[in-house]
Design an enzyme around this catalytic site. Structure first.
Site, mmCIF file in Angstrom:
data_model
loop_
_atom_site.group_PDB
_atom_site.id
_atom_site.type_symbol
_atom_site.label_atom_id
_atom_site.label_comp_id
_atom_site.label_asym_id
_atom_site.label_seq_id
_atom_site.Cartn_x
_atom_site.Cartn_y
_atom_site.Cartn_z
ATOM 1 N N SER A 281 5.806 -11.389 -15.809
ATOM 2 C CA SER A 281 6.097 -12.825 -15.729
ATOM 3 C C SER A 281 5.939 -13.560 -17.064
ATOM 4 C CB SER A 281 5.236 -13.491 -14.654
ATOM 5 O OG SER A 281 5.603 -12.987 -13.401
ATOM 6 N N LYS B 25 -1.012 -14.415 -2.154
ATOM 7 C CA LYS B 25 0.024 -15.373 -1.743
ATOM 8 C C LYS B 25 -0.362 -16.158 -0.481
ATOM 9 C CE LYS B 25 3.779 -12.869 -3.952
ATOM 10 N NZ LYS B 25 5.107 -12.258 -3.842
ATOM 11 N N GLY C 160 4.193 -9.165 3.635
ATOM 12 C CA GLY C 160 4.325 -10.478 3.004
ATOM 13 C C GLY C 160 5.702 -10.700 2.402
ATOM 14 N N ASN D 32 9.701 -1.696 11.336
ATOM 15 C CA ASN D 32 8.424 -1.494 10.641
ATOM 16 C C ASN D 32 7.658 -0.342 11.269
ATOM 17 O OD1 ASN D 32 6.587 -2.386 8.601
ATOM 18 N ND2 ASN D 32 5.221 -3.075 10.230
ATOM 19 N N ARG D 33 6.847 0.316 10.423
ATOM 20 C CA ARG D 33 6.005 1.421 10.906
ATOM 21 C C ARG D 33 5.124 0.944 12.051
ATOM 22 N NH1 ARG D 33 2.336 3.784 6.202
ATOM 23 N NH2 ARG D 33 1.484 1.688 6.408
ATOM 24 N N THR D 34 4.499 -0.219 11.864
ATOM 25 C CA THR D 34 3.675 -0.792 12.941
ATOM 26 C C THR D 34 4.554 -1.755 13.746
ATOM 27 O OG1 THR D 34 1.821 -0.679 11.407
ATOM 28 C CG2 THR D 34 1.486 -2.004 13.400
HETATM 29 P P1 NDP Z 1 2.531 -5.699 2.200
HETATM 30 O O1 NDP Z 1 1.324 -4.903 1.873
HETATM 31 O O2 NDP Z 1 2.368 -7.079 2.736
HETATM 32 O O3 NDP Z 1 3.392 -4.893 3.323
HETATM 33 C C1 NDP Z 1 3.646 -3.532 3.163
HETATM 34 C C2 NDP Z 1 4.703 -3.062 4.170
HETATM 35 O O4 NDP Z 1 5.067 -1.726 3.830
HETATM 36 C C3 NDP Z 1 4.210 -3.018 5.629
HETATM 37 O O5 NDP Z 1 5.285 -3.373 6.469
HETATM 38 C C4 NDP Z 1 3.838 -1.536 5.798
HETATM 39 O O6 NDP Z 1 3.937 -1.086 7.135
HETATM 40 C C5 NDP Z 1 4.911 -0.873 4.978
HETATM 41 N N1 NDP Z 1 4.571 0.477 4.467
HETATM 42 C C6 NDP Z 1 3.683 0.794 3.506
HETATM 43 N N2 NDP Z 1 3.689 2.130 3.274
HETATM 44 C C7 NDP Z 1 4.628 2.666 4.114
HETATM 45 C C8 NDP Z 1 5.106 3.981 4.339
HETATM 46 N N3 NDP Z 1 4.637 5.033 3.652
HETATM 47 N N4 NDP Z 1 6.074 4.165 5.264
HETATM 48 C C9 NDP Z 1 6.572 3.110 5.966
HETATM 49 N N5 NDP Z 1 6.148 1.821 5.789
HETATM 50 C C10 NDP Z 1 5.183 1.608 4.880
HETATM 51 O O7 NDP Z 1 3.443 -5.659 0.888
HETATM 52 P P2 NDP Z 1 4.519 -6.765 0.430
HETATM 53 O O8 NDP Z 1 5.361 -7.072 1.613
HETATM 54 O O9 NDP Z 1 3.843 -7.878 -0.253
HETATM 55 O O10 NDP Z 1 5.365 -5.976 -0.691
HETATM 56 C C11 NDP Z 1 6.341 -5.011 -0.353
HETATM 57 C C12 NDP Z 1 7.097 -4.569 -1.603
HETATM 58 O O11 NDP Z 1 7.865 -5.639 -2.137
HETATM 59 C C13 NDP Z 1 6.178 -4.090 -2.745
HETATM 60 O O12 NDP Z 1 6.772 -2.928 -3.308
HETATM 61 C C14 NDP Z 1 6.244 -5.233 -3.740
HETATM 62 O O13 NDP Z 1 6.037 -4.800 -5.073
HETATM 63 C C15 NDP Z 1 7.691 -5.704 -3.540
HETATM 64 N N6 NDP Z 1 7.957 -7.082 -3.991
HETATM 65 C C16 NDP Z 1 8.891 -7.269 -4.980
HETATM 66 C C17 NDP Z 1 9.213 -8.533 -5.421
HETATM 67 C C18 NDP Z 1 10.245 -8.702 -6.498
HETATM 68 O O14 NDP Z 1 10.328 -9.794 -7.075
HETATM 69 N N7 NDP Z 1 11.058 -7.698 -6.793
HETATM 70 C C19 NDP Z 1 8.559 -9.732 -4.875
HETATM 71 C C20 NDP Z 1 7.613 -9.437 -3.802
HETATM 72 C C21 NDP Z 1 7.328 -8.155 -3.406
HETATM 73 P P3 NDP Z 1 2.716 -1.307 8.177
HETATM 74 O O15 NDP Z 1 2.841 -2.713 8.659
HETATM 75 O O16 NDP Z 1 2.967 -0.295 9.236
HETATM 76 O O17 NDP Z 1 1.440 -1.048 7.412
#
Ligand code: NDP
Length: 270
Positions: A16, A65, A129, A150-152
């Site tokens: 950033s 956030k 998020g 989603n996984r969950t």
């Molecule tokens: P969160 O931790 O809030 O959510 C993670 C999600 O990923 C959950 O739905 C979780 O499932 C799922 N998950 C994690 N591991 C696995 C797996 N091995 N197999 C299947 N599902 C999985 O993360 P965020 O939502 O904040 O971020 C998600 C991605 O978005 C990150 O990579 C982040 O860097 C990226 N991002 C990029 C931005 C950009 O500007 N390019 C801006 C914001 C985010 P469960 O609910 O089952 O645990």
């Protein structure tokens, strides 16, 4: 001089400051933009200190956030819907919270990748998020429908229910995804961070645009998409720059030219 920052934990990796410094050069404005590491559980303290020291706005990244949402005194409609804030500005001593992630993604898809979302069938994987931030701006583009997997399962069902007031969105478990092609697949899981790939049937992405919110390297999702005949594959670097441009505009009322900055940052991260 306007003082800005990005608050997160960890924060060292953040691009950033580089992005916002490039934006400020375009308008010949002098700003300072620093990385601030906040201890977990102390976001409000870190943010208050920054404001007291003359900060006029800041970005918020993982894992704060939701804390930033509670910290804001006034919220934009995108922030309200997302339940999360990635941009704060201080104006007349009021703390305003905005979420630019979703519109950043939409701008990258439409402007930079030339892809319309209208009438498209869109599969979003993940219900964390980031998904909360992108659902409303995508639904406002009138896709045919969003399939949210989603996984969950209970998380995708809850989000589908919460966001159905903005358009058609259905929640599923990952194991319920069919092998039938959709128009756009968005990986909004954090699996790529761990070098992992959600278990998805390959037929899904044949001829589709596949977009990973993660950026910087060819992620396992991007490799899977290439191997399974996707029409176009992208990481989330464009989204990162677009959401930053929207924050810059929220603070300073100026819209940066993003395409040259995306190319510049791409050279740095590749
Ligand atoms: P969160 O931790 O809030 O959510 C993670 C999600 O990923 C959950 O739905 C979780 O499932 C799922 N998950 C994690 N591991 C696995 C797996 N091995 N197999 C299947 N599902 C999985 O993360 P965020 O939502 O904040 O971020 C998600 C991605 O978005 C990150 O990579 C982040 O860097 C990226 N991002 C990029 C931005 C950009 O500007 N390019 C801006 C914001 C985010 P469960 O609910 O089952 O645990």
């Amino acid at each position: 001089m306007n003082r800005f920052a990005v608050i997160g934990n960890p924060i060292n990796h953040s691009l950033s400051p580089m992005i916002h410094n490039e934006f400020s050069k375009e308008f010949n404005i002098k700003i300072s933009y620093e990385k601030m590491l906040s201890p977990i559980g102390e976001f409000a303290l870190t943010a208050e200190k920054f404001i007291q020291n003359g900060g006029s706005g800041f970005n918020i990244t993982l894992p704060f956030k939701i804390d930033a949402y509670s910290f804001s005194e006034e919220l934009t409609s995108n922030a309200k819907a997302a339940g999360a804030v990635n941009t704060i500005k201080i104006e007349n001593n009021v703390i305003f919270g905005e979420n630019t992630d979703g519109t950043g993604l939409v701008n990258d898809l439409e402007k930079n990748l030339n892809q319309s979302l209208t009438d498209k069938e869109i599969l979003i994987i993940g219900a964390g998020g980031a998904t909360q931030g992108i659902l409303k701006p995508i639904l406002e583009k009138n896709p045919e429908k969003i399939l949210l997997a989603n996984r969950t399962l209970k998380k995708s069902l809850k989000l589908a229910n919460d966001f159905s007031k903005f358009g058609k969105v259905c929640g599923f478990g990952l194991d319920q995804i069919k092998s039938k092609p959709v128009d756009i697949v968005i990986n909004a899981t954090s699996a790529s961070i761990d070098g992992e790939m959600p278990n998805l049937p390959g037929g899904l992405c044949e001829g589709a645009l596949c977009y990973d919110l993660m950026y910087g390297i060819e992620t396992p999702f991007m490799k899977w998409a290439h191997d399974n005949s996707a029409k176009m594959v992208s990481d989330g670097l464009g989204m990162l720059v677009e959401q930053a441009a929207l924050s810059f505009n929220y603070w300073l009322g100026k819209k940066p030219n993003t395409s040259s900055i995306i190319s510049l940052i791409r050279e740095t991260v590749d």
